[in-house]
Design a protein around this motif. Structure first.
Motif, PDB file in Angstrom:
ATOM      1  N   ALA A 117     -75.109 -47.932 110.342  1.00 37.45           N
ATOM      2  CA  ALA A 117     -74.270 -47.987 111.308  1.00 37.45           C
ATOM      3  C   ALA A 117     -74.633 -46.853 112.365  1.00 37.45           C
ATOM      4  N   MET A 118     -73.887 -47.250 113.671  1.00 32.58           N
ATOM      5  CA  MET A 118     -73.824 -46.623 114.736  1.00 32.58           C
ATOM      6  C   MET A 118     -72.429 -46.618 115.566  1.00 32.58           C
ATOM      7  N   ILE A 119     -72.090 -45.765 116.313  1.00 28.51           N
ATOM      8  CA  ILE A 119     -70.850 -46.172 116.992  1.00 28.51           C
ATOM      9  C   ILE A 119     -71.018 -46.171 118.422  1.00 28.51           C
ATOM     10  N   CYS A 120     -70.852 -47.103 119.108  1.00 23.78           N
ATOM     11  CA  CYS A 120     -70.865 -47.243 120.840  1.00 23.78           C
ATOM     12  C   CYS A 120     -71.885 -46.590 121.481  1.00 23.78           C
ATOM     13  N   TYR A 121     -71.573 -45.326 121.985  1.00 24.40           N
ATOM     14  CA  TYR A 121     -72.627 -44.554 122.692  1.00 24.40           C
ATOM     15  C   TYR A 121     -73.925 -44.290 121.988  1.00 24.40           C
ATOM     16  N   ASP A 122     -73.827 -44.281 120.655  1.00 21.36           N
ATOM     17  CA  ASP A 122     -75.112 -44.098 119.862  1.00 21.36           C
ATOM     18  C   ASP A 122     -76.262 -44.816 120.426  1.00 21.36           C
ATOM     19  N   ARG A 123     -75.638 -46.196 120.676  1.00 24.01           N
ATOM     20  CA  ARG A 123     -76.685 -47.189 121.071  1.00 24.01           C
ATOM     21  C   ARG A 123     -77.588 -46.852 122.448  1.00 24.01           C
ATOM     22  N   GLU A 124     -77.047 -45.739 123.174  1.00 26.84           N
ATOM     23  CA  GLU A 124     -77.716 -45.543 124.363  1.00 26.84           C
ATOM     24  C   GLU A 124     -78.975 -44.639 124.073  1.00 26.84           C
ATOM     25  N   PHE A 125     -78.997 -44.179 122.964  1.00 27.74           N
ATOM     26  CA  PHE A 125     -80.226 -43.522 122.284  1.00 27.74           C
ATOM     27  C   PHE A 125     -81.074 -44.201 121.504  1.00 27.74           C
ATOM     28  N   PRO A 126     -82.404 -44.603 121.801  1.00 31.61           N
ATOM     29  CA  PRO A 126     -83.144 -45.645 120.934  1.00 31.61           C
ATOM     30  C   PRO A 126     -83.449 -44.758 119.558  1.00 31.61           C
ATOM     31  N   GLU A 127     -83.553 -43.320 119.527  1.00 30.56           N
ATOM     32  CA  GLU A 127     -83.615 -42.692 118.490  1.00 30.56           C
ATOM     33  C   GLU A 127     -82.661 -43.238 117.100  1.00 30.56           C
ATOM     34  N   SER A 128     -81.381 -43.266 117.698  1.00 30.37           N
ATOM     35  CA  SER A 128     -80.267 -43.796 116.618  1.00 30.37           C
ATOM     36  C   SER A 128     -80.726 -44.823 115.682  1.00 30.37           C
ATOM     37  N   ALA A 129     -81.285 -46.105 116.304  1.00 32.50           N
ATOM     38  CA  ALA A 129     -81.681 -47.208 115.701  1.00 32.50           C
ATOM     39  C   ALA A 129     -82.835 -47.101 115.159  1.00 32.50           C
ATOM     40  N   ARG A 130     -83.940 -46.214 115.598  1.00 28.40           N
ATOM     41  CA  ARG A 130     -85.095 -46.051 115.127  1.00 28.40           C
ATOM     42  C   ARG A 130     -85.157 -45.314 113.682  1.00 28.40           C
ATOM     43  N   ILE A 131     -84.104 -44.338 113.620  1.00 28.55           N
ATOM     44  CA  ILE A 131     -83.916 -43.603 112.527  1.00 28.55           C
ATOM     45  C   ILE A 131     -83.557 -44.373 111.411  1.00 28.55           C
ATOM     46  N   LEU A 132     -82.533 -45.348 111.740  1.00 28.54           N
ATOM     47  CA  LEU A 132     -81.999 -46.191 110.672  1.00 28.54           C
ATOM     48  C   LEU A 132     -82.973 -47.187 110.181  1.00 28.54           C
TER      49      LEU A 132
END
Length: 294
Positions: A149-164
């Motif tokens: 999971a991410m929430i809204c502004y998290d999507r602005e940072f490629p690192e969020s999805a990359r870590i997941l």
């Protein structure tokens, strides 16, 4: 292995009790549509109603992750045999968090994720940020799927999805509360493409201030063996209206694609990425209201 995802693009009420009642009703409708997993927009417990109000007023609306509002959706998940990702303003010492609780179809809570990248340039500066990204092995009616999971502004940072992705996620749930225009939609498409995973984003309808619907699901599968060119990874893009919108994610196709294609973690060179963990900020990105330095 077709996973049916339901996005509840719905307008909140004025109280958490109203949102609880409406949320339960819409989950039941999602189940009737055949959903395996259902997702709410951001901070459903109070409808993301934190702008143009005294901070103390909306902070007082925070609910306990172990309290009645959240627990009701765990009970409902078990009753409906359907996973539910419910969002809420979570009470915390000091300041509340912007959170999502994911329940599996047996009503077991798999994790509580708190928004890591709070919008510190605005009123979310008065929230406590999360400090980790979570992935759970979710048992569904069509088999096991790894969900983050991410929430809204998290999507602005490629690192969020990359870590997941690195933690094994095949599907990322993204509650949202902002205008989803072409550039933000492009970010979601990119997160799915570059990590070879699916992203499902649920927004509020246009009747909610500063929102416009356009919830979406991208599956990240850009190429198929028998196709001469690339395919559109968009499985669903809604309009601005209130409603339940569903998409079918072909898990078998996604998994086969991930075993052979070149993105994700196949050819990365992590030893060269050390600047990504350097906390130094240089012009033109210096901001006086930056909260975190590590």
């Amino acid at each position: 292995m077709i996973l049916k995802i339901a996005l509840l693009q719905i307008q909140p009420g004025k109280t958490s009790d109203e949102n609880l009642e409406k949320g339960i009703a819409y989950c039941r409708r999602a189940k009737a549509l055949g959903a395996d997993i259902t997702l709410f927009p951001e901070m459903w417990s109070n409808g993301y109603n934190i702008y143009n109000r005294p901070i103390a007023d909306w902070q007082a609306e925070a609910v306990d992750a172990d309290g009645g509002f959240v627990a009701a959706f765990g009970t409902l998940a078990k009753e409906l045999d359907m996973a539910i990702g419910v969002t809420f303003l979570e009470i915390q010492p000091g300041a509340p968090r912007n959170s999502l609780a994911l329940f599996d179809r047996f009503g077991k809570r798999q994790f509580v994720y708190a928004k890591v990248h709070t919008c510190d340039f605005d009123v979310e500066r008065n929230l406590t940020s999360g400090n980790d990204f979570h992935v759970a092995e979710l048992d569904t009616a069509c088999g096991s799927v790894k969900v983050g999971a991410m929430i809204c502004y998290d999507r602005e940072f490629p690192e969020s999805a990359r870590i997941l992705m690195l933690k094994g996620a095949e599907l990322i749930l993204i509650p949202n509360a902002c205008p989803m225009e072409i550039n933000r939609l492009s970010q979601l498409r990119s997160r799915a493409f570059e990590n070879m995973l699916a992203v499902a984003t649920c927004n509020y309808p246009a009747a909610v201030p500063d929102c416009n619907g356009h919830s979406s699901v991208f599956d990240g599968v850009a190429y198929l063996p028998d196709a001469s060119g690339s395919r559109d990874t968009c499985l669903l893009l809604t309009d601005e209206t209130e409603g339940i919108f569903t998409a079918e994610l072909d898990l078998a196709m996604l998994r086969k694609y991930r075993e052979t294609e070149v993105h994700g973690n196949a050819y990365r060179r992590p030893s060269l990425y050390r600047p990504l963990t350097d906390s130094t900020v240089a012009p033109p990105f210096i901001r006086a209201n930056r909260r975190y330095i590590t």
